[in-house]
Design an enzyme around this catalytic site. Structure first.
Site, PDB file in Angstrom:
ATOM      1  N   GLU A 132       0.589  -1.247   0.468  1.00 37.21           N
ATOM      2  CA  GLU A 132      -0.710  -0.034   0.034  1.00 37.21           C
ATOM      3  C   GLU A 132       0.890   1.421  -0.100  1.00 37.21           C
ATOM      4  OE1 GLU A 132      -2.745   0.035   3.164  1.00 37.21           O
ATOM      5  OE2 GLU A 132      -2.768   2.311   3.453  1.00 37.21           O
ATOM      6  N   GLU A 156      -2.234  11.316   3.836  1.00 39.63           N
ATOM      7  CA  GLU A 156      -2.663  10.707   5.226  1.00 39.63           C
ATOM      8  C   GLU A 156      -2.681  12.498   6.111  1.00 39.63           C
ATOM      9  OE1 GLU A 156      -4.043   6.749   6.372  1.00 39.63           O
ATOM     10  OE2 GLU A 156      -1.321   6.723   6.059  1.00 39.63           O
TER      11      GLU A 156
END
Length: 496
Positions: free
Chosen positions: A226, A231
């Site tokens: 991933e 974020e």
């Protein structure tokens, strides 16, 4: 005809992008390892360096050059607008200049269904649509809908709202939001992935720009990787982070991450450009073309480096609410965040550039299998080219030990071929099936395995569009329950 110095300076300014002026700036002496034009010292001369040099020449606050000597392209002892003009011209003429592969500028008044699909609900499902866990595996509190996005004036807006939502299957929720994905529409192996975005602040908001593998060829999350481009924590908008997840299937996975802290007075609430430059063996993270993180050390259990980051990944844009990242207790959302209405995650554009080179997905010689163990004792291990299933006890169920490939999409009338090589340290039977979600079998073969590796190949035609699961069953079949511990090895598993 002679060109006076002032006229030459003006010409260089125009070539460099209509700069109003430029400061005199002495460059450091180029070091032996400098790459001409590589002012951010990341090992490559790209458009990112041109942007960085232009901002530095304009005296943009907080801008610096990691390798000022690399800026002096004409070697006159001074880094100035002449060098910027040379750098831009070189990039335009060079095959190394990034080529736009895919983008969405969010023109028009609706999301482009050829580029994005909605991921709906609150439950995490497997490739066959079966329930795995709720909260998307993160204790998230929102229910994702296809009604929480809008496109207007070139901006995509994802809105998180405090509103009651009832789903007949997944239950009741107090928050809604949206999660967009380019899966099955666009994916890339490497490149520069660049997103200009901003997000409202507030405890329990979790904006994310990230990537997952188009095909999990090294196994379930996070063995196949991933990549988190950005974020953010709604409670601390003055910083964001960039992360990779890798290693092995959860819970034996791991990750590497670094934070970026905005200059004083700035935050993720303002517009910024977030990017990764992803090459074979190296991933770099940028905010507004400032390099803040580089990762080169990762692995995928049983597979050769640079796995898992040597396959095609697709894009995800979402705004989560609550959960372990920024929930008030690692779960719940803070209703006070929504006291003045919805909260927005806005995206100006998404662009993917080719960085050049020959970085393409590593060929996978054998598809990985997922373990399913019930009322039995067995261990499944994937590695390059093969899967080994150690059966200590076959248990009492035919399907009690299985190697699975879930959710292979097929179309009506298509014929697919399942092929593999198999051997067992103890003579035994194995059942191989291709089944739909109702367990209807379109392939059903019982094989006798021995210590001699044998090649198998089966064609199967499907009557309708559907996802199918491929199953290698090694539970209580024949006399398997009475056998001592043994290993079954499957090599070169292919689905064509």
């Amino acid at each position: 005809m002679k060109i006076h110095h002032a006229a030459a300076a003006l010409l260089a300014v125009l070539l460099a992008g209509n700069l109003a002026g430029f400061p005199a700036a002495s460059a450091d002496e180029p070091t032996a390892h400098s790459i001409p034009g590589d002012v951010n010292a990341d090992g490559a001369c790209t458009v990112t360096d041109a942007v960085q040099l232009q901002k530095w020449l304009l005296c943009t606050p907080g801008t610096s050059l990691a390798d000022p000597g690399a800026a002096d392209l004409n070697r006159d002892g001074c880094a100035d607008v002449y060098d910027l003009a040379l750098l831009k011209r070189a990039l335009l003429r060079s095959d190394a200049a990034p080529r736009l592969l895919w983008s969405d500028e969010f023109d028009g008044d609706a999301l482009d269904p050829a580029k994005w699909g909605y991921e709906l609900g609150n439950w995490k499902l497997d490739a066959s649509g079966n329930y795995v866990t709720n909260g998307w595996g993160n204790n998230e509190q929102e229910f994702y809908t296809d009604q929480n996005t809008s496109v207007r004036d070139g901006i995509l807006t994802i809105a998180a709202r405090k509103e009651h939502h009832t789903d007949p299957v997944q239950g009741e929720y107090e928050y809604t939001s949206a999660r967009l994905s380019s899966q099955h529409l666009f994916s890339t192996c490497g490149g520069r992935i660049e997103v200009r975005a901003r997000c409202d602040a507030g405890k329990s908001l979790w904006p994310a720009i990230w990537m997952l593998p188009e095909d999990s060829v090294y196994g379930g999350w996070a063995a196949s990787g991933e990549i988190d481009i950005m974020e953010g924590w709604g409670s601390t908008p003055e910083k964001i982070c960039g992360t990779i997840h890798f290693g092995d299937v959860w819970p034996n996975n791991t990750y590497l991450t670094n934070d970026y802290t905005f200059p004083a007075g700035d935050s993720a609430e303002n517009w910024h450009t977030y990017a990764v430059e992803w090459e074979s063996g190296e991933i770099r993270w940028y905010v507004d073309d400032v390099l803040y993180s580089t990762q080169t050390d990762w692995h995928s259990a049983g597979h050769a480096y640079p796995a898992p980051f040597d396959q095609s990944f697709y894009l995800i844009l979402n705004l989560a609410v609550g959960g372990h990242f920024d929930g008030i207790d690692g779960v719940h959302a803070d209703p006070a965040t929504f006291a003045d209405g919805e909260k927005q995650f806005q995206i100006d554009y998404v662009r993917v550039y080719d960085l050049g080179g020959d970085f393409t997905p590593t060929p996978v010689t054998s598809l990985p299998l997922e373990a399913y163990i019930e009322d039995a004792d067995a261990v499944l291990t994937n590695k390059d080219g093969e899967t080994t299933i150690t059966v200590n006890s076959a248990g009492t169920l035919e399907y009690g030990v299985m190697g699975l490939i879930r959710g292979k999409q097929v179309r009506a009338g298509e014929t697919h071929t399942l092929s593999f090589d198999a051997a067992s340290t103890a003579a035994r039977e194995m059942i191989v099936t291709a089944e739909d979600a109702s367990y209807t079998r379109y392939l059903d073969e019982k094989l006798t395995l021995s210590g001699t590796e044998t090649h198998y190949s089966f064609d199967v035609t499907f009557p309708s569009d559907m996802p199918v699961d491929l199953k290698f069953q090694l539970g209580s079949i024949g006399d398997a329950a009475s056998l001592p511990a043994h290993n079954v090895t499957l090599r070169n598993i292919r689905w064509d």
